[in-house]
Design an enzyme around this catalytic site. Structure first.
Site, PDB file in Angstrom:
ATOM      1  CG  HIS A  78      33.377 -22.632 -18.665  1.00  0.00           C
ATOM      2  ND1 HIS A  78      34.047 -22.406 -19.491  1.00  0.00           N
ATOM      3  CD2 HIS A  78      32.052 -22.119 -19.319  1.00  0.00           C
ATOM      4  CE1 HIS A  78      33.289 -21.312 -20.462  1.00  0.00           C
ATOM      5  NE2 HIS A  78      32.173 -21.287 -20.053  1.00  0.00           N
ATOM      6  CD  GLU A  79      28.624 -23.012 -17.932  1.00  0.00           C
ATOM      7  OE1 GLU A  79      27.979 -21.804 -17.724  1.00  0.00           O
ATOM      8  OE2 GLU A  79      28.887 -23.479 -19.382  1.00  0.00           O
TER       9      GLU A  79
ATOM     10  CG  HIS B 123      30.504 -18.510 -17.241  1.00  0.00           C
ATOM     11  ND1 HIS B 123      31.180 -16.818 -17.407  1.00  0.00           N
ATOM     12  CD2 HIS B 123      30.121 -19.177 -17.890  1.00  0.00           C
ATOM     13  CE1 HIS B 123      31.434 -17.483 -18.808  1.00  0.00           C
ATOM     14  NE2 HIS B 123      30.683 -18.592 -19.382  1.00  0.00           N
TER      15      HIS B 123
ATOM     16  CD  GLU C 192      31.833 -19.084 -23.265  1.00  0.00           C
ATOM     17  OE1 GLU C 192      31.670 -19.540 -22.785  1.00  0.00           O
ATOM     18  OE2 GLU C 192      30.941 -17.992 -22.078  1.00  0.00           O
TER      19      GLU C 192
END
Length: 299
Positions: free
Chosen positions: A143-144, A147, A227
């Site tokens: 997820h990070e 980003h 998100e």
């Protein structure tokens, strides 16, 4: 889809700059008109300060944000499990290896920062590392890393920097208004003001009051969809939607972070670090965990 999102994020970067600098200019005009004797002088000063602050944050964002959150840098020897997961996810995402940090906090959370994939960093809390298994940790780090790959971090960094500058300036202006004083107080000055100056003054005074809220709403406008995209992108990297779902469910049960988290940087975390309730939920920078899980189940 991801390449289109990257292009949209770059356009949003410029839109954010315009909106935030407009707020800075309006607040600066009010301060300058009332206390410096020149509204436009105050506007220019505020814009210059805001620009310098934003540029500094963009190029120093990793060190600043990590210091704000008490993170310490680790390597393959000091934190092999986290380091190897970050390394694997970065390799799959085809981005340079980010710097790796750990935040000593029993809650479960993680975040990424940096203005581009070339100078990015990923941080995880000790609580997250203690609770998550390998598949769940891959989901969180994926997820990070997503980003970073999608250039979401640049948008978040600009939002954090300028929202902080706007809030700081607005608070200073309100304190000055509360304590009174100022150079632009006499009737001769006011009688000599043009209609445009009066209109700008009224607008800038409103901006002084509402600027922190407006800055927060701008962050909200871009944060929630970001998100969802990062969750989906993480699954694309790991090929394991259930690992991401399990990680989100654990994050939903996590306690708030024990150390103070600045309001502006809270949007960088994978999960709301404050766990606020009541009306404060209206200003969440993250969509509800339940909604994020449902979207992943539909993939």
């Amino acid at each position: 889809m991801l390449f289109d999102q990257i292009a949209r994020n770059k356009r949003k970067t410029w839109l954010l700059l315009l909106v935030f600098f407009l707020l800075l200019g309006l607040v600066g005009y009010g301060v300058g008109y009332l206390w410096l004797g020149s509204g436009f002088g105050g506007m220019i000063l505020a814009l210059v300060i805001g620009f310098i602050y934003a540029v500094t944050m963009i190029f120093q964002s990793t060190n600043v944000v990590m210091a704000m959150n008490g993170a310490r840098e680790v390597d393959e020897q000091t934190a092999p499990n986290l380091y190897h997961v970050v390394e694997d996810m970065a390799m799959v995402a085809q981005i340079p290896m980010p710097r790796v940090f750990i935040v000593d906090d029993p809650s479960m959370n993680a975040f990424a920062t940096g203005s581009s994939p070339k100078n990015a960093a990923v941080a995880a809390t000790t609580g997250l590392l203690a609770v998550m298994n390998r598949e769940e940790l891959e989901g969180v780090i994926g997820h990070e890393v997503s980003h970073i790959r999608n250039y979401d971090i640049r948008i978040s960094t600009i939002a954090v920097a300028l929202a902080s500058a706007i809030t700081m300036l607005a608070v200073m202006a309100r304190n000055m208004m509360f304590w009174g004083g100022g150079r632009r107080r006499n009737d001769d000055d006011r009688n000599g003001s043009s209609g445009l100056e009066i209109i700008l003054l009224i607008i800038s005074l409103i901006a002084i009051i509402l600027a922190p809220l407006a800055a927060t709403l701008v962050q909200l406008a871009i944060s929630r969809q970001r998100e969802f995209l990062a969750d989906a992108s993480s699954v694309e990297l790991t090929r394991n939607p259930q690992g991401m779902i399990n990680a989100l469910l654990k994050l939903d049960n996590s306690a708030p972070m024990q150390h103070h988290v600045d309001d502006a940087s809270a949007a960088l975390f994978i999960n709301d670090p404050k766990k606020e309730s009541g009306l404060q939920k209206l200003f969440y920078t993250h969509p509800p965990i339940s909604e994020r899980v449902e979207r992943l189940k539909q993939m």
